[in-house]
Design an enzyme around this catalytic site. Structure first.
Site, PDB file in Angstrom:
ATOM      1  N   HIS A 135       0.890  -1.163   0.000  1.00 36.56           N
ATOM      2  CA  HIS A 135       0.000   0.000   0.000  1.00 36.56           C
ATOM      3  C   HIS A 135       0.929   1.213   0.000  1.00 36.56           C
ATOM      4  O   HIS A 135       1.462   1.589   1.046  1.00 36.56           O
ATOM      5  CB  HIS A 135      -0.913   0.004   1.237  1.00 36.56           C
ATOM      6  CG  HIS A 135      -1.888   1.148   1.237  1.00 36.56           C
ATOM      7  ND1 HIS A 135      -3.247   0.967   1.228  1.00 36.56           N
ATOM      8  CD2 HIS A 135      -1.694   2.494   1.196  1.00 36.56           C
ATOM      9  CE1 HIS A 135      -3.844   2.155   1.194  1.00 36.56           C
ATOM     10  NE2 HIS A 135      -2.918   3.102   1.182  1.00 36.56           N
ATOM     11  N   HIS A 169      -3.356  -0.857  -5.946  1.00 40.05           N
ATOM     12  CA  HIS A 169      -4.354   0.177  -6.264  1.00 40.05           C
ATOM     13  C   HIS A 169      -3.725   1.517  -6.642  1.00 40.05           C
ATOM     14  O   HIS A 169      -3.909   2.513  -5.954  1.00 40.05           O
ATOM     15  CB  HIS A 169      -5.379   0.344  -5.129  1.00 40.05           C
ATOM     16  CG  HIS A 169      -4.819   0.384  -3.729  1.00 40.05           C
ATOM     17  ND1 HIS A 169      -3.736   1.157  -3.368  1.00 40.05           N
ATOM     18  CD2 HIS A 169      -5.197  -0.258  -2.605  1.00 40.05           C
ATOM     19  CE1 HIS A 169      -3.505   0.984  -2.081  1.00 40.05           C
ATOM     20  NE2 HIS A 169      -4.365   0.122  -1.601  1.00 40.05           N
TER      21      HIS A 169
HETATM   22  C1  NCD Z   1      -9.447  -0.744   2.421  1.00 39.79           C
HETATM   23  C2  NCD Z   1     -10.255  -1.414   3.535  1.00 39.79           C
HETATM   24  O1  NCD Z   1     -11.340  -0.894   3.867  1.00 39.79           O
HETATM   25  O2  NCD Z   1      -9.840  -2.451   4.032  1.00 39.79           O
HETATM   26  N1  NCD Z   1      -9.944   0.588   2.226  1.00 39.79           N
HETATM   27  C3  NCD Z   1      -9.827   1.352   1.113  1.00 39.79           C
HETATM   28  O3  NCD Z   1     -10.233   2.519   1.150  1.00 39.79           O
HETATM   29  N2  NCD Z   1      -9.296   0.891   0.022  1.00 39.79           N
HETATM   30  C4  NCD Z   1      -8.006  -0.781   2.766  1.00 39.79           C
HETATM   31  C5  NCD Z   1      -7.092  -0.391   1.620  1.00 39.79           C
HETATM   32  O4  NCD Z   1      -6.929  -1.125   0.664  1.00 39.79           O
HETATM   33  O5  NCD Z   1      -6.511   0.694   1.694  1.00 39.79           O
HETATM   34 ZN    ZN Z   2      -7.303  -2.665  -0.288  1.00 48.13          ZN
END
Ligand code: NCD
Ligand code: ZN
Length: 338
Positions: A135, A169
């Site tokens: 991340h 992501h």
């Molecule tokens: C994800 C989660 O809720 O677990 N949230 C998000 O906003 N993507 C965690 C993550 O992938 O950052």
């Molecule tokens: Zn995630």
């Protein structure tokens, strides 16, 4: 009626949660996807073999289709020994690294991204061939967090040339550009980051169901992501980052980060790729690229999509759990054939 087939779809970044929520959301992935990379950010996070295997059992129980393969991951810790990793290697697809406190349930993540601090675990992973999912955000200004993380990706990628690294992501043009700079760097991109910018989240009335980490960025970032996805850039994989939170945790003061997209992912991807005349590349983006990057050999599972309106349910619920999907109540152009 126009149709399109997706073969052995893989979601390489997915949050399935646990308990009732897992039972509610799990089938929305396993009914269309053949496999998914499951993120380990439970509370407490998955850091032992026992927790990992028992979570995998619960996932298999919730995802009733027997042709669905949950590829589980371990939550990165600085002090994993080589022996521990060697023993668990065949049970995991990768290890996920979170900077502490950067997103949902990441409080026990690493407090320093200094390569020397991370070296012991990374060295073992590199030797054992365990991929590292990251991340990639600093704790700087929210729109700059991913961009500021690029030097950290570079230092890990250059210090560990044999370590397979996945930038999770990605949301910026800088991350897209970095993909081509290091052989060992790969990335996932979500559906929502191909579609929205910060304007959609906060430009008008605040849209809590589009609020996620990393936050959606600028139009030029979205264009760079979309171009790479539409041409099925060989180092880019689909990872929905579908991250369900209970309705009351989204529609409140202090909204949780995460967009729930599992039930609509393949339909909306088909719509998007069709719109850009790129349907020929969709199977590479949702399956073949991930098969190559992760050496996966999924069983054949074909999902037929038809160009027929689908009204996205306003809510998905099971017992007391309620979760609102992206595009709740709206009509999308493609449906999964019954
Ligand atoms: C994800 C989660 O809720 O677990 N949230 C998000 O906003 N993507 C965690 C993550 O992938 O950052
Ligand atoms: Zn995630």
């Amino acid at each position: 009626m126009k149709t399109f087939e997706i073969n052995s779809a893989l979601d390489m970044h997915l949050h399935l949660r646990d308990g009732e929520m897992l039972k509610l959301v799990g089938p929305h992935t396993s009914n269309t996807f053949v496999g998914a990379l499951i993120m380990p950010n439970l509370v407490p996070p998955i850091t032992t073999k026992e927790a990992l295997l028992s979570y995998k059992d619960r996932i298999n129980e919730a995802c009733i289709e027997d042709d669905f393969d949950p590829h589980v991951t371990l939550f990165f810790q600085n002090d994993y020994s080589y022996e521990f990793l060697k023993d668990i290697k065949d049970d995991i697809i990768a290890i996920k690294l979170y900077p502490a406190g950067i997103t949902t349930n990441s409080e026990t993540g690493v407090s320093s991204m200094d390569v020397e601090v991370l070296r012991p675990t990374l060295e073992s992973m590199s030797k054992l061939g365990i991929p590292l999912c990251i991340h990639g955000e600093t704790n700087g200004f929210v729109m700059d967090r991913e961009k500021e993380f690029m030097p950290i990706y570079e230092s890990i990628a250059s210090s560990f040339p044999d370590l397979k690294i996945i930038m999770e992501h990605i949301t910026t043009k800088e991350a897209v550009a970095l993909l081509d700079k290091y052989d060992n760097l790969h990335a996932t991109v979500t559906l929502h980051h191909l579609l929205i910018t910060l304007d959609d989240v906060a430009g008008g009335m605040l849209q809590p169901h589009l609020f996620c980490k990393p936050i959606a960025k600028r139009p030029e970032d979205r264009s760079a992501l979309l171009n790479a996805a539409l041409k099925a850039h060989p180092k880019l994989m689909f990872g929905s980052d579908s991250a369900p939170h209970p309705k009351h945790k989204k529609e409140c003061c202090g909204c949780a980060a995460g967009v729930f997209t599992s039930p609509i992912a393949l339909q909306v991807l088909t719509e998007l790729f069709e719109e850009h005349d790129a349907l020929d590349n969709l199977n590479a983006f949702v399956s073949l690229n991930a098969q190559r990057v992760y050496n996966l050999k999924p069983i054949p599972k074909t999902i037929k999509l038809v160009k027929k309106d689908f009204v996205v349910p306003a809510i998905y619920e099971r017992d007391t759990e309620k979760v609102v999907p992206m595009y709740a109540g709206e009509t999308i152009a493609w449906s999964i054939e019954e």
